[in-house]
Design a protein around this motif. Structure first.
Motif, PDB file in Angstrom:
ATOM      1  N   ASN A   1       3.437   3.496   8.185  1.00 29.49           N
ATOM      2  CA  ASN A   1       3.450   4.638   7.264  1.00 29.49           C
ATOM      3  C   ASN A   1       2.270   4.647   6.303  1.00 29.49           C
ATOM      4  O   ASN A   1       2.327   5.264   5.228  1.00 29.49           O
ATOM      5  CB  ASN A   1       4.754   4.690   6.449  1.00 29.49           C
ATOM      6  CG  ASN A   1       5.956   5.079   7.276  1.00 29.49           C
ATOM      7  OD1 ASN A   1       6.446   6.203   7.221  1.00 29.49           O
ATOM      8  ND2 ASN A   1       6.441   4.126   8.072  1.00 29.49           N
ATOM      9  N   ILE A   2       1.177   3.975   6.649  1.00 30.62           N
ATOM     10  CA  ILE A   2       0.004   3.922   5.773  1.00 30.62           C
ATOM     11  C   ILE A   2      -0.982   5.009   6.185  1.00 30.62           C
ATOM     12  O   ILE A   2      -1.511   4.989   7.298  1.00 30.62           O
ATOM     13  CB  ILE A   2      -0.679   2.543   5.841  1.00 30.62           C
ATOM     14  CG1 ILE A   2       0.312   1.435   5.460  1.00 30.62           C
ATOM     15  CG2 ILE A   2      -1.903   2.515   4.916  1.00 30.62           C
ATOM     16  CD1 ILE A   2      -0.219   0.034   5.683  1.00 30.62           C
TER      17      ILE A   2
ATOM     18  N   SER B   1       0.822  -1.209   0.000  1.00 32.52           N
ATOM     19  CA  SER B   1       0.000   0.000   0.000  1.00 32.52           C
ATOM     20  C   SER B   1       0.856   1.259   0.000  1.00 32.52           C
ATOM     21  O   SER B   1       0.468   2.291  -0.560  1.00 32.52           O
ATOM     22  CB  SER B   1      -0.936   0.007   1.209  1.00 32.52           C
ATOM     23  OG  SER B   1      -0.226  -0.265   2.395  1.00 32.52           O
ATOM     24  N   VAL B   2       2.037   1.213   0.592  1.00 32.87           N
ATOM     25  CA  VAL B   2       2.973   2.332   0.539  1.00 32.87           C
ATOM     26  C   VAL B   2       3.609   2.404  -0.848  1.00 32.87           C
ATOM     27  O   VAL B   2       3.731   3.480  -1.437  1.00 32.87           O
ATOM     28  CB  VAL B   2       4.046   2.198   1.636  1.00 32.87           C
ATOM     29  CG1 VAL B   2       5.155   3.229   1.444  1.00 32.87           C
ATOM     30  CG2 VAL B   2       3.413   2.350   3.009  1.00 32.87           C
TER      31      VAL B   2
ATOM     32  N   PHE C   1      -6.167   1.726  -8.288  1.00 29.51           N
ATOM     33  CA  PHE C   1      -5.909   0.455  -7.600  1.00 29.51           C
ATOM     34  C   PHE C   1      -6.809   0.377  -6.367  1.00 29.51           C
ATOM     35  O   PHE C   1      -7.538   1.329  -6.056  1.00 29.51           O
ATOM     36  CB  PHE C   1      -4.427   0.299  -7.228  1.00 29.51           C
ATOM     37  CG  PHE C   1      -3.813   1.504  -6.570  1.00 29.51           C
ATOM     38  CD1 PHE C   1      -4.086   1.834  -5.249  1.00 29.51           C
ATOM     39  CD2 PHE C   1      -2.946   2.331  -7.283  1.00 29.51           C
ATOM     40  CE1 PHE C   1      -3.521   2.929  -4.645  1.00 29.51           C
ATOM     41  CE2 PHE C   1      -2.373   3.451  -6.691  1.00 29.51           C
ATOM     42  CZ  PHE C   1      -2.655   3.754  -5.364  1.00 29.51           C
ATOM     43  N   ASP C   2      -6.748  -0.733  -5.672  1.00 28.17           N
ATOM     44  CA  ASP C   2      -7.580  -0.962  -4.494  1.00 28.17           C
ATOM     45  C   ASP C   2      -7.196   0.022  -3.383  1.00 28.17           C
ATOM     46  O   ASP C   2      -6.035   0.067  -2.955  1.00 28.17           O
ATOM     47  CB  ASP C   2      -7.397  -2.399  -4.020  1.00 28.17           C
ATOM     48  CG  ASP C   2      -8.216  -2.729  -2.767  1.00 28.17           C
ATOM     49  OD1 ASP C   2      -9.190  -2.004  -2.474  1.00 28.17           O
ATOM     50  OD2 ASP C   2      -7.867  -3.718  -2.095  1.00 28.17           O
TER      51      ASP C   2
ATOM     52  N   TYR D   1      -6.385   2.220   2.848  1.00 34.74           N
ATOM     53  CA  TYR D   1      -6.365   3.599   3.354  1.00 34.74           C
ATOM     54  C   TYR D   1      -7.688   3.988   4.008  1.00 34.74           C
ATOM     55  O   TYR D   1      -7.951   5.167   4.244  1.00 34.74           O
ATOM     56  CB  TYR D   1      -6.033   4.563   2.205  1.00 34.74           C
ATOM     57  CG  TYR D   1      -4.953   4.051   1.288  1.00 34.74           C
ATOM     58  CD1 TYR D   1      -3.631   3.972   1.732  1.00 34.74           C
ATOM     59  CD2 TYR D   1      -5.245   3.609   0.000  1.00 34.74           C
ATOM     60  CE1 TYR D   1      -2.638   3.468   0.904  1.00 34.74           C
ATOM     61  CE2 TYR D   1      -4.267   3.114  -0.834  1.00 34.74           C
ATOM     62  CZ  TYR D   1      -2.959   3.030  -0.381  1.00 34.74           C
ATOM     63  OH  TYR D   1      -1.982   2.551  -1.201  1.00 34.74           O
ATOM     64  N   GLN D   2      -8.517   2.997   4.301  1.00 30.81           N
ATOM     65  CA  GLN D   2      -9.835   3.313   4.842  1.00 30.81           C
ATOM     66  C   GLN D   2      -9.755   3.702   6.320  1.00 30.81           C
ATOM     67  O   GLN D   2      -8.773   3.441   7.009  1.00 30.81           O
ATOM     68  CB  GLN D   2     -10.764   2.111   4.675  1.00 30.81           C
ATOM     69  CG  GLN D   2     -10.376   0.897   5.485  1.00 30.81           C
ATOM     70  CD  GLN D   2     -11.223  -0.317   5.142  1.00 30.81           C
ATOM     71  OE1 GLN D   2     -12.127  -0.241   4.331  1.00 30.81           O
ATOM     72  NE2 GLN D   2     -10.939  -1.437   5.773  1.00 30.81           N
TER      73      GLN D   2
END
Length: 367
Positions: free
Chosen positions: A313-314, A59-60, A358-359, A363-364
């Motif tokens: 770090n997300i 995700s990063v 992207f998905d 980050y929700q």
């Protein structure tokens, strides 16, 4: 005092999302507690990559790579539009052998990650890339050469973004502290400040380390916290250092005009922005070991910034679970400048109900 979108926070995250939304036709107002671009994003070095990118979750990686695809065009547009050059350049990063681990083990993990992500990597001897380096007295001179790593000069990027927002009709109100919220059943009605109330169709909190405090009881399970980082600045002859150098959490970043940044610390000090003699001493010692020209005589600056700390770090880039016109774009930890443009792109897609590249589930808002 109504507008389409009210953004709380005028750092790189707030300015970048304002820049993006203005180009999509929104009317934007930024409320900033201090001066725009003078907190963590100003204090950072502007390296446009996680320091060891293979050590971070996908995700990063996705977010930083999206930003890096968009940044060259943005910085050139800003330069032409505002006359302020953010000094985007691919100077590469030399990763010296980790004194705590065998370089071979690190290289295997890095090689696999770089192959999957089309990220140029070469194993070298450090003096092939940077002959003047003294290696801090370490015997192992092997290194990883990441030639595509780029940088921007963070203060100039922020100046250019602020000027561009103003030129595009955005409103920026500085020295304005959020003191509360006026809430309806499922929507924010206005944000209350020490200078009055401001209303809009949508509200975005991009207040960095202060985001949880701004949201107050509406933060729910958000865990964003301040992480102090201290940095030194040196002025030497131009050309002394041409690439970023990194080892064991310490880095040197060269600017085109002979300035070199050395950093940085990672400290749990709450909202205390004091500089410390201990950090100055340790950073100065490490800088001198790599480049003997970096001494008290060439030291010209020492400052702190408060990063918005987060798990791995997300960041959170999402709509509030209860109030459907309240959004958060914060928690980028060390990589606000690195992730800013990608984050703005994702959040603008959420607000405008557009498709995502992207998905965006990672980050929700935490449940």
């Amino acid at each position: 005092m109504a507008t389409d979108i009210v953004i709380i926070g005028g750092g790189v995250i707030g300015l970048t999302i304002a820049h993006e939304l203005l180009r999509l036709g929104a009317k934007v107002r930024i409320l900033e507690r201090n001066c725009c671009g003078r907190e963590a994003s100003w204090a950072g070095g502007g390296i446009l990559s996680p320091l060891l990118p293979w050590n971070y979750p996908d995700s990063v990686t996705q977010l930083t790579q999206l930003s890096n695809r968009l940044l060259p065009e943005l910085t050139e547009t800003l330069r032409q539009e505002t006359g302020i050059d953010p000094e985007y350049r691919a100077c590469g990063m030399l990763v010296l052998s980790d004194t705590n681990n065998k370089q071979g083990t690190q290289f295997i993990g890095a090689k696999d990650w770089c192959a999957r992500n089309a990220f140029p990597l070469k194993k070298v001897y450090a003096n092939e890339i940077f002959p003047k380096l003294t290696f801090g007295g370490f015997a192992d001179k092997s290194a990883l050469w990441l030639s595509s790593v780029a940088q921007v000069r963070s203060p100039r990027l922020l100046q250019a973004l602020k000027r561009s927002v103003e030129l595009s009709g955005g409103s920026i109100i500085e020295h304005t502290q959020v003191t509360g919220w006026r809430m309806g059943q499922s929507q924010v009605e206005s944000v209350i400040t020490d200078r009055g109330e401001y209303s809009g169709a949508d509200y975005i909190v991009a207040a960095g380390a202060w985001s949880r405090e701004v949201l107050d009881k509406y933060a729910l399970k958000i865990n964003i916290y301040p992480v102090r980082g201290q940095m030194l600045l040196f002025k030497v002859d131009t050309g002394l250092l041409d690439t970023i150098v990194f080892q064991n959490g310490f880095y040197l970043i060269p600017r085109k005009d002979g300035y070199i940044l050395a950093g940085s610390t990672t400290e749990d000090a709450g909202f205390d922005k004091s500089v410390t003699t201990y950090a100055r001493k340790k950073l100065l010692e490490r800088a001198y070991k790599f480049l003997p020209s970096l001494t008290e005589k060439t030291l010209v600056g020492h400052w702190t910034g408060l990063r918005p700390g987060s798990h791995e770090n997300i960041p959170v880039i999402n709509r509030h679970p209860v109030f459907d016109n309240l959004y958060l774009n914060s928690g980028h930890h060390r990589y606000g400048v690195t992730m800013a443009l990608g984050s703005a792109h994702l959040l603008s897609n959420i607000i405008m109900n557009s498709s995502q590249p992207f998905d965006v589930t990672p980050y929700q808002w935490p449940a």
